[in-house]
Design an enzyme around this catalytic site. Sequence first.
Site, PDB file in Angstrom:
ATOM      1  N   ALA A  23      77.882  35.002  23.785  1.00 30.32           N
ATOM      2  CA  ALA A  23      78.389  33.780  23.150  1.00 30.32           C
ATOM      3  C   ALA A  23      79.796  33.912  22.593  1.00 30.32           C
ATOM      4  CB  ALA A  23      77.435  33.364  22.026  1.00 30.32           C
ATOM      5  N   ASN A  24      80.442  35.062  22.763  1.00 28.93           N
ATOM      6  CA  ASN A  24      81.753  35.248  22.141  1.00 28.93           C
ATOM      7  C   ASN A  24      82.919  34.798  23.000  1.00 28.93           C
ATOM      8  OD1 ASN A  24      80.814  37.961  23.415  1.00 28.93           O
ATOM      9  ND2 ASN A  24      83.054  38.091  23.435  1.00 28.93           N
ATOM     10  N   GLY A  26      84.192  32.560  26.973  1.00 30.93           N
ATOM     11  CA  GLY A  26      83.873  31.852  28.213  1.00 30.93           C
ATOM     12  C   GLY A  26      82.802  30.792  28.070  1.00 30.93           C
ATOM     13  N   SER A 151      74.981  31.895  39.906  1.00 31.44           N
ATOM     14  CA  SER A 151      76.331  31.736  40.457  1.00 31.44           C
ATOM     15  C   SER A 151      76.222  31.224  41.889  1.00 31.44           C
ATOM     16  CB  SER A 151      77.045  33.094  40.450  1.00 31.44           C
ATOM     17  OG  SER A 151      78.207  33.090  41.259  1.00 31.44           O
ATOM     18  N   TYR A 175      77.088  42.308  42.876  1.00 31.86           N
ATOM     19  CA  TYR A 175      77.100  41.093  42.042  1.00 31.86           C
ATOM     20  C   TYR A 175      76.234  40.014  42.670  1.00 31.86           C
ATOM     21  CZ  TYR A 175      78.854  37.013  39.512  1.00 31.86           C
ATOM     22  OH  TYR A 175      78.952  35.861  38.749  1.00 31.86           O
TER      23      TYR A 175
END
Length: 310
Positions: A23-24, A26, A151, A175
């Site tokens: 949450a810090n 983006g 994604s 990824y």
Amino acid sequence: MSSGWTADQMPDQRGRTAIVTGANSGLGLVSAWELARHGAHVVMACRNTEKGETAAAKIRADVPDASLEVLALDLASLGSIRTFADTVTASRPSFDLLLNNAGIMMPPRSLTEDGFELQFGTNHLGHFALTGLLLPALQAGSGPRIVTVSSIEHRPGRIDFDDLQREKYGPRSAYQQSKLANVLFGLELDRRLRAAGSPLISVLAHPGYSDTNLQRTGPTGLMRGFLEIGNRVMAQSSRHGARPQLYAATMPDVRGGEFFGPKGPGELRGKVGRVTPVAAGRDEISAERLWAVSEELTGVTYALPSPAAA
């Protein structure tokens, strides 16, 4: 669904408690900001709590009455995940939303504290373990939801059950595997919740191509250069990119097992809408197998029946 939905159309979130991973910055920061702006109490789960407190201060500067709590969570450490779950559930018996947002993208190969390939371990196994440990508290919530952020890169992904830790490593293919795992997990979780008759629902979202720190902190070399150019030319803002996950997290017409993303060409950007995962993401046999492997690797088991056995 409104064709031009924005976070201004979110329902009142007063009385609800949300946990947002990563949450810090983006998408996570935007999501925490909007949830707090609409009245939710937001637990900001951050690997670096100093950065988390800085992010919380930014939110409070815009939303003076924001109800925020910053707690340490490193999804690359099963020990950290268990400590976080113990801490957060000790102070309250229920939660209404878990937003599985945090992730890393295309770094050089490295391992988590527990020996997992970093992207698979963080993006999938970390959230799998966290969700399982928080499951009782989420099931006790009001209109509870779990939103797992995948994604568009899940589309070419392949789960290599013979090499889940990617000894044969490619940053992008690893990824893609982790993001396909998110889809398999989110859909399998919803099937199991429905089989159990639980009020909790599991939903998926993806941000399209959004300008975040992921493209700057993970990739190296030519890939990093390519993504930096792409951020300038093609990417939408984090505020736009967070809309699908915020819609999935808050809107009353959302149903378990749905997937939200941008509806523009290639789902790279555009207005929020329902999207369809690739066939590999809907493969129930692979989902069952991944679930069993994930329980074995993390040591976290879910008190939910297999849909096949229900």
